[in-house]
Design an enzyme around this catalytic site. Structure first.
Site, PDB file in Angstrom:
ATOM      1  N   GLY A  16     -16.333   3.979  -2.224  1.00 12.62           N
ATOM      2  CA  GLY A  16     -16.977   5.274  -1.965  1.00 12.62           C
ATOM      3  C   GLY A  16     -18.232   5.451  -2.818  1.00 12.62           C
ATOM      4  O   GLY A  16     -19.063   6.314  -2.549  1.00 12.62           O
ATOM      5  N   LEU A  49     -17.738  -0.167   0.735  1.00 12.63           N
ATOM      6  CA  LEU A  49     -18.474   0.995   0.198  1.00 12.63           C
ATOM      7  C   LEU A  49     -18.252   1.111  -1.307  1.00 12.63           C
ATOM      8  O   LEU A  49     -18.528   2.152  -1.906  1.00 12.63           O
ATOM      9  CB  LEU A  49     -17.990   2.296   0.878  1.00 12.63           C
ATOM     10  CG  LEU A  49     -18.202   2.406   2.382  1.00 12.63           C
ATOM     11  CD1 LEU A  49     -17.542   3.665   2.931  1.00 12.63           C
ATOM     12  CD2 LEU A  49     -19.693   2.403   2.705  1.00 12.63           C
ATOM     13  N   TYR A  97       0.828  -1.209   0.000  1.00 16.65           N
ATOM     14  CA  TYR A  97       0.000   0.000   0.000  1.00 16.65           C
ATOM     15  C   TYR A  97       0.859   1.253   0.000  1.00 16.65           C
ATOM     16  O   TYR A  97       1.682   1.460   0.873  1.00 16.65           O
ATOM     17  CB  TYR A  97      -0.961   0.021   1.205  1.00 16.65           C
ATOM     18  CG  TYR A  97      -2.079  -1.015   1.109  1.00 16.65           C
ATOM     19  CD1 TYR A  97      -2.374  -1.656  -0.088  1.00 16.65           C
ATOM     20  CD2 TYR A  97      -2.839  -1.339   2.219  1.00 16.65           C
ATOM     21  CE1 TYR A  97      -3.387  -2.602  -0.175  1.00 16.65           C
ATOM     22  CE2 TYR A  97      -3.859  -2.283   2.148  1.00 16.65           C
ATOM     23  CZ  TYR A  97      -4.119  -2.910   0.945  1.00 16.65           C
ATOM     24  OH  TYR A  97      -5.118  -3.847   0.865  1.00 16.65           O
TER      25      TYR A  97
HETATM   26  N1  LIG Z   1      -7.316  -7.649  -0.130  1.00 14.75           N
HETATM   27  C1  LIG Z   1      -7.444  -6.840  -1.151  1.00 14.75           C
HETATM   28  O1  LIG Z   1      -7.198  -7.221  -2.310  1.00 14.75           O
HETATM   29  C2  LIG Z   1      -7.879  -5.434  -0.916  1.00 14.75           C
HETATM   30  C3  LIG Z   1      -8.203  -4.621  -2.031  1.00 14.75           C
HETATM   31  C4  LIG Z   1      -8.626  -3.318  -1.773  1.00 14.75           C
HETATM   32  C5  LIG Z   1      -8.709  -2.854  -0.472  1.00 14.75           C
HETATM   33  N2  LIG Z   1      -8.351  -3.648   0.587  1.00 14.75           N
HETATM   34  C6  LIG Z   1      -8.479  -3.163   1.994  1.00 14.75           C
HETATM   35  O2  LIG Z   1      -9.803  -2.709   2.202  1.00 14.75           O
HETATM   36  C7  LIG Z   1      -9.798  -1.363   2.661  1.00 14.75           C
HETATM   37  C8  LIG Z   1     -11.031  -0.660   2.170  1.00 14.75           C
HETATM   38  O3  LIG Z   1     -11.010  -0.632   0.743  1.00 14.75           O
HETATM   39  P1  LIG Z   1     -11.390   0.658  -0.091  1.00 14.75           P
HETATM   40  O4  LIG Z   1     -10.756   1.867   0.513  1.00 14.75           O
HETATM   41  O5  LIG Z   1     -11.162   0.354  -1.503  1.00 14.75           O
HETATM   42  O6  LIG Z   1     -12.944   0.670   0.064  1.00 14.75           O
HETATM   43  P2  LIG Z   1     -14.135   1.400   0.737  1.00 14.75           P
HETATM   44  O7  LIG Z   1     -14.071   1.331   2.208  1.00 14.75           O
HETATM   45  O8  LIG Z   1     -15.285   0.817   0.042  1.00 14.75           O
HETATM   46  O9  LIG Z   1     -13.961   2.906   0.232  1.00 14.75           O
HETATM   47  C9  LIG Z   1     -13.211   3.844   0.931  1.00 14.75           C
HETATM   48  C10 LIG Z   1     -13.311   5.186   0.212  1.00 14.75           C
HETATM   49  O10 LIG Z   1     -14.648   5.636   0.213  1.00 14.75           O
HETATM   50  C11 LIG Z   1     -14.687   7.032   0.455  1.00 14.75           C
HETATM   51  N3  LIG Z   1     -15.398   7.219   1.733  1.00 14.75           N
HETATM   52  C12 LIG Z   1     -15.253   6.493   2.871  1.00 14.75           C
HETATM   53  N4  LIG Z   1     -16.132   6.895   3.809  1.00 14.75           N
HETATM   54  C13 LIG Z   1     -16.855   7.897   3.239  1.00 14.75           C
HETATM   55  C14 LIG Z   1     -17.906   8.716   3.707  1.00 14.75           C
HETATM   56  N5  LIG Z   1     -18.406   8.541   4.934  1.00 14.75           N
HETATM   57  N6  LIG Z   1     -18.413   9.645   2.864  1.00 14.75           N
HETATM   58  C15 LIG Z   1     -17.927   9.800   1.613  1.00 14.75           C
HETATM   59  N7  LIG Z   1     -16.920   9.051   1.116  1.00 14.75           N
HETATM   60  C16 LIG Z   1     -16.390   8.115   1.927  1.00 14.75           C
HETATM   61  C17 LIG Z   1     -13.243   7.497   0.470  1.00 14.75           C
HETATM   62  O11 LIG Z   1     -12.932   7.788  -0.879  1.00 14.75           O
HETATM   63  P3  LIG Z   1     -12.217   9.160  -1.356  1.00 14.75           P
HETATM   64  O12 LIG Z   1     -10.809   9.051  -0.868  1.00 14.75           O
HETATM   65  O13 LIG Z   1     -12.321   9.068  -2.864  1.00 14.75           O
HETATM   66  O14 LIG Z   1     -12.969  10.281  -0.729  1.00 14.75           O
HETATM   67  C18 LIG Z   1     -12.504   6.263   0.905  1.00 14.75           C
HETATM   68  O15 LIG Z   1     -11.168   6.242   0.482  1.00 14.75           O
HETATM   69  C19 LIG Z   1      -8.468  -0.795   2.154  1.00 14.75           C
HETATM   70  O16 LIG Z   1      -8.046   0.325   2.908  1.00 14.75           O
HETATM   71  C20 LIG Z   1      -7.569  -1.980   2.337  1.00 14.75           C
HETATM   72  O17 LIG Z   1      -7.150  -2.075   3.697  1.00 14.75           O
HETATM   73  C21 LIG Z   1      -7.958  -4.933   0.363  1.00 14.75           C
END
Ligand SMILES: NC(=O)c1ccc[n+]([C@@H]2O[C@H](COP(=O)([O-])OP(=O)(O)OC[C@H]3O[C@@H](n4cnc5c(N)ncnc54)[C@H](OP(=O)(O)O)[C@@H]3O)[C@@H](O)[C@H]2O)c1
Length: 339
Positions: A215, A212, A57
């Site tokens: 997002g 989410l 990351y």
């Molecule tokens: N194992 C794997 O292959 C894998 C792959 C991906 C992720 N992950 C893990 O899963 C975690 C979560 O994944 P993700 O960040 O892709 O997904 P997520 O939780 O679905 O989306 C997070 C994003 O949504 C937006 N957000 C979050 N809360 C919000 C709110 N209350 N209001 C408005 N926008 C909001 C932000 O985007 P903006 O920055 O655009 O505002 C944030 O970066 C990662 O941090 C990582 O630890 C693992």
């Protein structure tokens, strides 16, 4: 915040996990170090203890930021999960992949960046389809014996591979995978076909990533707000938009944020589930933390399920056919207890 047990273990983790893939500003998005510290402060102040990162990351910056934070905070309070597999460089064929050699190398590098002498949960990040699964489990078990990791877990791997691994581990007396990290959200339900039933069978906790949908499910793109998702992404196509509109509708009915609806839908599916929520701003995290105060009723769950339904295909849908049930249960289907 309440605490759940992570899979078949005695490890207590908060019911929301903090995703830290956005710690660091590389690739033109994410939180700088001060904001990342403020996000971790807010999370810990609310009772959160479960952090999810990976060697890759932000090219190691996420782990480094967490390491700097840990050196000024109570390392023992946190349940630190990281991952190995994805490339640390492209000059060494063994600096990527699932092999034991890469696992050992990667863990040493993660320990340095995290400024700690142990990792609580080590995930295999993505299946490479070449390493024997016994090599992975034996390697993780050795790391547990060496005190470098406490628990083994796995992400982005076919269900049959995980099932074979856990069965072998049980026979060999090795530590089993206790958590399964998969993409799972109202926009991405294919894990319901094989992965989630497998996790239930082995008593693994499912830790959905992108709950989410990056997002999209917060509805902010429908409102014209900006975020990291590119306009051409399938997370913003017409199907995604229709599902997101139902999320917005239910959030308005309940007077809560859309993220509470989307996250609780993953938490109310009847299996052990701890969504990994990402946040790049403190306000986003503070909003998401309120998820635990909200619950969806049966009608709301049904509307969300209907809007986001996928075909299970064979064999999932085949097992549900009336004729198949009649033959398999001899007319007793409704009278027999189900697992
Ligand atoms: N194992 C794997 O292959 C894998 C792959 C991906 C992720 N992950 C893990 O899963 C975690 C979560 O994944 P993700 O960040 O892709 O997904 P997520 O939780 O679905 O989306 C997070 C994003 O949504 C937006 N957000 C979050 N809360 C919000 C709110 N209350 N209001 C408005 N926008 C909001 C932000 O985007 P903006 O920055 O655009 O505002 C944030 O970066 C990662 O941090 C990582 O630890 C693992």
């Amino acid at each position: 915040m309440n605490y759940k047990l992570l899979g078949r273990s005695g490890l207590k983790v908060s019911e929301l996990c903090l995703g830290t893939m956005g710690f660091g500003t590389e690739a033109g998005w994410g939180a700088d170090k001060d904001t990342s510290f403020a996000i971790m402060d807010a999370y810990a102040n609310a009772g959160g203890n479960f952090l999810d990162t990976a060697n890759i990351y932000k090219l190691g910056t996420s782990e480094k930021i967490i390491g700097d934070y840990m050196s000024h905070h109570d390392r023992d309070y946190f349940v630190l999960a990281t991952k190995y597999t994805l490339k640390d460089n492209t000059t060494n064929p063994n600096a990527s992949g699932n092999s034991r050699k890469n696992m050992m190398r990667s863990v040493e590098e993660s320990l340095k960046r995290l400024k700690t002498d142990f990792i609580d949960v080590l995930y295999l990040h993505i299946w490479d389809d070449i390493t024997p699964i016994d090599e992975v489990l034996r390697g993780m078990d050795d790391l547990i014996k060496q005190g470098k990791i406490n628990y083994a877990a796995i992400s982005d791997t076919p269900a049959w591979v995980v099932a074979k691994g856990n069965t072998l581990a049980e026979l060999m007396g090795w530590s089993q995978f206790i958590a399964l990290q998969v993409e799972y959200s109202l926009l991405a339900r294919t894990a319901e076909r094989e992965l989630i039933p497998m996790a239930k069978h082995f008593g693994m906790t499912v830790t959905p990533w992108a709950p989410l949908a990056g997002g999209a499910l917060t509805g902010k793109y429908l409102r014209g707000d900006k975020g990291r998702i590119k306009p051409e992404s399938k997370r913003l196509n017409s199907r995604a938009e229709a599902i997101t509109k139902v999320v917005v509708e239910i959030a308005q009915e309940l007077g809560v944020s859309e993220s509470h609806v989307a996250l609780n839908w993953t938490r109310q599916q009847g299996f052990s589930c701890i969504p990994i929520v990402g946040a790049t701003k403190v306000d986003q995290l503070l909003d998401n933390l309120k998820t635990v105060e909200v619950a969806l009723n049966d009608d709301q769950l049904k509307r969300l399920n209907d809007a986001s339904a996928i075909e299970l295909g064979f064999p999932g849908d085949f097992f549900k056919e009336e004729g198949v049930r009649a033959n398999t249960f001899g007319g007793f289907y409704d009278k027999v207890e189900k697992r």
